[in-house]
Design an enzyme around this catalytic site. Structure first.
Site, PDB file in Angstrom:
ATOM      1  CD  GLU A 172      -3.064  -1.014   2.278  1.00  0.00           C
ATOM      2  OE1 GLU A 172      -2.893   0.012   3.156  1.00  0.00           O
ATOM      3  OE2 GLU A 172      -3.890  -1.785   2.279  1.00  0.00           O
ATOM      4  CD  GLU A 369      -3.518  -5.642   4.319  1.00  0.00           C
ATOM      5  OE1 GLU A 369      -4.267  -4.925   4.823  1.00  0.00           O
ATOM      6  OE2 GLU A 369      -2.153  -5.465   4.155  1.00  0.00           O
TER       7      GLU A 369
HETATM    8  C1  GBH Z   1      -4.366  -1.862   5.573  1.00  0.00           C
HETATM    9  O1  GBH Z   1      -4.304  -0.597   5.442  1.00  0.00           O
HETATM   10  C2  GBH Z   1      -3.050  -2.148   6.196  1.00  0.00           C
HETATM   11  O2  GBH Z   1      -2.255  -2.764   5.124  1.00  0.00           O
HETATM   12  C3  GBH Z   1      -3.073  -3.030   7.309  1.00  0.00           C
HETATM   13  O3  GBH Z   1      -1.484  -2.822   7.945  1.00  0.00           O
HETATM   14  C4  GBH Z   1      -3.960  -2.302   8.272  1.00  0.00           C
HETATM   15  O4  GBH Z   1      -3.773  -3.069   9.612  1.00  0.00           O
HETATM   16  C5  GBH Z   1      -5.488  -2.800   7.654  1.00  0.00           C
HETATM   17  O5  GBH Z   1      -5.345  -2.418   6.216  1.00  0.00           O
HETATM   18  C6  GBH Z   1      -6.413  -2.177   8.642  1.00  0.00           C
HETATM   19  O6  GBH Z   1      -6.399  -0.788   8.797  1.00  0.00           O
HETATM   20  O7  GBH Z   1     -11.238   6.401   7.322  1.00  0.00           O
HETATM   21  O8  GBH Z   1     -13.108   5.581   6.556  1.00  0.00           O
HETATM   22  O9  GBH Z   1     -11.963   6.853   5.014  1.00  0.00           O
HETATM   23  C7  GBH Z   1      -5.719  -0.186   5.258  1.00  0.00           C
HETATM   24  C8  GBH Z   1      -5.900   1.077   4.418  1.00  0.00           C
HETATM   25  C9  GBH Z   1      -6.785   3.334   4.116  1.00  0.00           C
HETATM   26  C10 GBH Z   1      -8.185   1.628   4.394  1.00  0.00           C
HETATM   27  C11 GBH Z   1      -7.354   4.353   4.726  1.00  0.00           C
HETATM   28  C12 GBH Z   1      -9.297   2.523   5.194  1.00  0.00           C
HETATM   29  C13 GBH Z   1      -9.531   4.857   5.250  1.00  0.00           C
HETATM   30  C14 GBH Z   1     -11.050   4.424   5.378  1.00  0.00           C
HETATM   31  N1  GBH Z   1      -6.784   2.302   4.908  1.00  0.00           N
HETATM   32  N2  GBH Z   1      -8.966   3.844   4.543  1.00  0.00           N
HETATM   33  S1  GBH Z   1     -12.052   5.894   6.306  1.00  0.00           S
END
Ligand code: GBH
Length: 469
Positions: A172, A369
């Site tokens: 990511e 994931e």
């Molecule tokens: C992943 O990132 C990671 O790879 C992992 O390490 C992590 O633990 C897992 O997911 C769970 O978080 O705030 O409603 O707008 C996730 C990437 C980017 C997904 C930001 C959610 C925001 C949603 N994230 N996104 S919101």
């Protein structure tokens, strides 16, 4: 069991790869052991106000010491694959130069115990724990970091590739660049849109240089990839202004990354939209796009929830992680939310995977994931997590629908094997299919973990319902 009698099941293709994922900083603990150097996440977590509750990478799941038990647990669940990440500061404590053999030895032990149990290891080389020594020299704002990453990738690959066949360079990069340097919600906590776009380019360059270095020494059995967090962007209307808002967010969330790694170069509209914050011509050198577009053997996709947008005044700068974004309002999530407040939308997952049939044509996809956070409790040795179980089965049905519609999806890895350090949210959010008691380090398989085990066992998901007894 009776619940399945007469129930239609959706069967997955033979050889569909089932497993679960974790990341080094989120589970290992032992942050000062065996010569490990500090990472940007150690520094960030030690800075008051950055991580909820002042939580740090200690003790996490103490996986560094308990890996053998955790691998036994994976075997019990019937996982065919396990995706983990290598902590760069364990292997190179300052990010360059000297290699710490004790760091590499940990991953030897982990990989060997996975192979002993017949579990396929999938290694990610960078899941956000940049050595602090490199951040002190500019981190991903510096082009040099891309070269340091390629050196590190080559040495880890050289060491483990006799046993590890599936590799990802970055996890990511959108998060590393836009949350790390754009809004500062992640380490290193820089809030500067120009820095975020600069970091984006250097991360992608690092990916491409690492691909080149690994490919040069890889045998025919090596399958190299990158993991992107992609999302479906939704608007309420289909008028021109709404389509324009979707285009802009889709550009920064999806196409910037996907087009670049697929060898199409950066999308012209994204470069134009963001040229007011960064000088792309000064940043991107001749030949960079070719390096970044190195052929992928597979693509890892992480999906959690969709993005919702609406148009705003053309020059209104959009508050949020996307650097240089203007004229867009980011809307709150709708419908059923997870315990973390994220929208549950399995249909948007199907759409995303189907779309990759065109935009990542010829490249097999693995869902690296997918998962949900809810506040689970252990009650008499059991963790009932019906919401997570439902999210899991709904999203597996969404993957199945995508496959039926022609998407080339080859596997699904649940996020996460264990409850763990959820970045800025610390230990407050639990994503595991296995519960972790952070005081005792006791692991308890959740109902969702049993549901996944059953799906794996049958290579199928029930066509409807959530009964898993
Ligand atoms: C992943 O990132 C990671 O790879 C992992 O390490 C992590 O633990 C897992 O997911 C769970 O978080 O705030 O409603 O707008 C996730 C990437 C980017 C997904 C930001 C959610 C925001 C949603 N994230 N996104 S919101």
């Amino acid at each position: 069991p009776a619940t399945e009698v007469g129930q239609d099941v959706l069967r997955f293709p033979p050889d569909f790869l089932w497993g679960a994922a974790t990341a080094s900083f989120q589970i290992e603990g032992a942050t000062t052991e065996d010569g490990r150097g500090p990472s940007i996440w150690d520094t960030f977590a030690a800075t008051p106000g950055k991580v909820l509750g002042g939580d740090t990478g200690e003790p996490a799941c103490d996986h560094y010491h308990r890996y053998a038990d955790d691998v036994a647990l994976m075997a019990e669940l019937g996982l065919a694959a396990y995706r983990f990440s290598v902590a760069w500061p364990r292997v190179q404590p300052t990010g360059s130069g000297r290699v710490e053999p004790r760091g590499l030895a940990f991953y030897d032990r982990l990989v060997d115990s996975l192979l002993d149990r017949g579990i396929q290891p999938i290694a990610t080389l960078y899941h956000w724990d940049l050595p602090q020594g490199l951040e002190d020299q500019g981190g991903w704002r510096s082009r040099e970091t891309a070269h340091r990453f390629a050196d590190y990738a080559a040495l880890v690959h050289e060491h483990l590739s006799d046993r590890v066949k599936l590799w990802s360079t970055l996890n990511e990069p959108w998060c590393s660049a836009f949350l790390g340097y754009g809004n500062g919600v992640h380490a290193p906590g820089v809030a500067d849109p120009a820095a975020a776009l600069t970091a984006a380019h250097h991360l992608l360059l690092g990916h491409g240089l690492a691909m080149r270095a690994m490919r040069a020494q890889a045998g025919d059995d090596q399958r190299l990839s990158i993991v992107l967090n992609l999302s479906t962007v939704l608007a309420d209307r289909d008028d021109e202004a709404s389509r324009e808002a979707v285009r802009k967010v889709d550009g920064l969330q999806n196409r910037l990354w996907l087009d670049a790694v697929m060898g199409r170069g950066y999308p012209a509209d994204v470069l134009a939209d963001t040229s007011w914050v960064v000088d792309w011509d000064g940043l991107v050198r001749d030949g960079d796009q070719e390096v970044i577009g190195a052929p992928l053997d597979w693509l890892g996709v992480n999906y959690y929830s969709p993005s919702r947008v609406a148009p705003a005044g053309a020059h209104v700068v959009t508050d949020g992680p996307h650097p240089g974004l203007r004229g867009v309002e980011l809307l709150p999530p709708r419908g059923e939310l997870t315990g973390f407040g994220w929208e549950q939308n399995a249909e948007a997952f199907t759409e995303l995977l189907v779309r990759l049939g065109t935009e990542a044509a010829g490249v097999p996809v693995v869902v690296t994931e997918n998962g949900s956070a809810f506040p689970d409790v252990v009650d008499a040795g059991r963790v009932a997590d019906p919401e997570r179980t439902r999210y899991l089965l709904d999203h597996l049905r969404a993957v199945h629908r995508a496959v039926e519609r022609g998407a080339d999806v080859r596997g699904y890895l649940a996020w996460s094997l264990l409850d763990n350090f959820e970045w800025a949210a610390g230990y407050s959010q639990r994503f595991g299919i296995v519960h972790v008691d952070y005081d005792t380090q006791v692991r308890t398989v959740k109902d969702s973990g049993r549901a996944l085990a059953r799906v794996i066992d049958r290579n199928a998901v029930p066509a409807e319902g959530y009964q898993v007894s």
